[in-house]
Motif scaffolding. Structure first.
Motif, PDB file in Angstrom:
ATOM      1  N   VAL A 199      12.973 -28.338 103.686  1.00 13.03           N
ATOM      2  CA  VAL A 199      13.624 -29.468 104.489  1.00 13.03           C
ATOM      3  C   VAL A 199      14.594 -28.778 105.370  1.00 13.03           C
ATOM      4  CG1 VAL A 199      15.252 -31.300 104.166  1.00 13.03           C
ATOM      5  CG2 VAL A 199      13.177 -31.295 102.750  1.00 13.03           C
ATOM      6  N   SER A 200      15.036 -27.639 105.267  1.00 12.16           N
ATOM      7  CA  SER A 200      16.186 -27.089 105.997  1.00 12.16           C
ATOM      8  C   SER A 200      15.421 -26.448 107.170  1.00 12.16           C
ATOM      9  CB  SER A 200      16.959 -26.122 105.225  1.00 12.16           C
ATOM     10  OG  SER A 200      17.532 -25.035 106.019  1.00 12.16           O
ATOM     11  N   LYS A 236      12.692 -27.476 108.594  1.00 12.75           N
ATOM     12  CA  LYS A 236      11.995 -28.420 109.124  1.00 12.75           C
ATOM     13  C   LYS A 236      12.861 -29.162 110.308  1.00 12.75           C
ATOM     14  CE  LYS A 236       8.239 -30.503 106.663  1.00 12.75           C
ATOM     15  NZ  LYS A 236       7.637 -31.274 107.646  1.00 12.75           N
ATOM     16  N   LYS A 237      14.471 -28.928 110.166  1.00 12.41           N
ATOM     17  CA  LYS A 237      15.377 -29.565 111.166  1.00 12.41           C
ATOM     18  C   LYS A 237      15.112 -28.792 112.292  1.00 12.41           C
ATOM     19  CE  LYS A 237      18.416 -30.696 107.526  1.00 12.41           C
ATOM     20  NZ  LYS A 237      19.625 -30.040 106.744  1.00 12.41           N
ATOM     21  N   LYS A 238      14.559 -27.400 112.247  1.00 17.42           N
ATOM     22  CA  LYS A 238      14.462 -26.616 113.489  1.00 17.42           C
ATOM     23  C   LYS A 238      13.031 -26.292 114.068  1.00 17.42           C
ATOM     24  CE  LYS A 238      18.655 -24.770 114.290  1.00 17.42           C
ATOM     25  NZ  LYS A 238      19.447 -23.801 113.287  1.00 17.42           N
ATOM     26  N   LYS A 273       9.307 -28.333 113.874  1.00 17.79           N
ATOM     27  CA  LYS A 273       8.666 -29.646 113.925  1.00 17.79           C
ATOM     28  C   LYS A 273       7.088 -29.308 113.483  1.00 17.79           C
ATOM     29  CE  LYS A 273      12.407 -31.837 114.540  1.00 17.79           C
ATOM     30  NZ  LYS A 273      13.334 -32.153 113.228  1.00 17.79           N
TER      31      LYS A 273
END
Ligand code: ADE
Length: 215
Positions: free
Chosen positions: A72-73, A75-77, A79
Motif C-alpha cells: 500500500v505504501s 502504491k502511493k508512488k 501506479k
C-alpha cells in the motif's frame, strides 16, 4: 521505466543492478529501481514477518500485515501492476517480457520467501503471478532480477543498438527461433576455423547461412 521491488533482502539486488547495462540504464534515467525492505513494515515488536500455516504443514509463511502495509505504501508512488514471483505463476517468456515493457511505465515486484505468502495478499493486491521456470528457488529475489533484466532489454535505449532485442533468440524477426552461432577474431582458434562464408563479405550469403543455422 520504474521498478519497485519488495523483498526481505534488498541487498541481494545491489551488485546485479549496479553493474554493466542496467547500471548505465539507471545513470541515463531510462531505468529507476527502488528497493523496499518488507521487514521495516512489520508492526511486531520483534519485526517478525513469518508464522506457521493454518492447517499445519512444513515451513513458515509470510504474514499478511507487513506485506499489505509495504505494498500500500509503494502504491502511493507507483501506479503500475503488482507482480508476485512464484513457481505457481504463468511462465515468463520473451513475449511476456516484451509486453510488460511495452504496456507499463512502472511495475511493482513482490518477492516471497519461506513456503510462500498468505493467500489474502494475492487475493487483495496481486495483479499477475509469474514463474521463471518449473523448479523451486529459496525466494523470489533471483526471479525478480531475471524479470527486471528481461523487461529492461525491451526499453528503448537500454541496449546499445535500440533494435537488438528484436533480433535476439525468440524474437519475431527470427521467427521465434533461437539465434545462429556467432564468431569473432581470430579466424582460427585451437584448430577450429570461422566458416568461410562469414568472412566473405557477401551479405546475401551470410544472411542465408544465418537463417539456415537458426536453432
Ligand atoms: N520463487 C521460488 N521459485 C520461483 C520460480 N521458479 N519462479 C518465480 N518465483 C519463484
Amino acid at each position: 521505466m520504474r521498478f519497485d521491488i519488495l523483498t526481505l533482502f534488498p541487498e541481494m539486488f545491489s551488485s546485479y543492478f549496479n553493474e554493466s547495462i542496467l547500471k548505465r540504464a539507471q545513470d541515463e534515467s531510462l531505468l529507476d529501481i527502488h528497493l523496499h525492505d518488507i521487514r521495516k513494515f512489520s508492526k511486531n515488536k520483534h519485526k517478525k514477518v513469518d508464522d506457521t500455516p493454518y492447517g499445519g504443514g512444513a515451513g513458515m509463511l509470510m504474514t499478511p500485515q507487513p506485506l499489505y502495509d509495504c505494498i500500500v505504501s509503494v502504491k502511493k508512488k507507483n501506479k503500475g501492476p503488482v507482480i508476485f514471483m512464484t513457481p505457481q505463476g504463468s511462465k515468463l517468456t520473451h513475449t511476456r517480457a516484451r509486453r510488460f515493457a511495452r504496456t507499463n511505465d512502472s511495475l511493482i515486484l513482490l518477492c516471497g520467501r519461506y513456503e510462500g505468502i498468505d493467500q489474502r495478499i494475492r487475493d487483495l493486491l496481486v495483479d499477475y503471478e509469474l514463474s521463471i521456470g518449473d523448479y523451486v528457488l529459496t525466494g523470489g529475489e533471483l526471479p525478480a532480477m531475471v524479470f527486471a533484466d528481461a523487461v529492461s532489454r525491451f526499453i528503448p535505449g537500454v541496449l546499445g543498438d535500440d533494435d537488438s532485442a528484436e533480433e535476439d533468440s525468440f524474437s519475431r524477426r527470427l521467427g521465434g527461433r533461437k539465434e545462429y552461432p556467432h564468431y569473432t577474431k581470430p579466424a582460427k582458434f585451437k584448430g577450429l576455423e570461422v566458416p568461410e562464408v562469414l568472412r566473405s563479405g557477401n551479405h546475401a550469403k551470410i544472411e542465408k547461412w544465418r537463417k539456415k543455422h537458426l536453432k
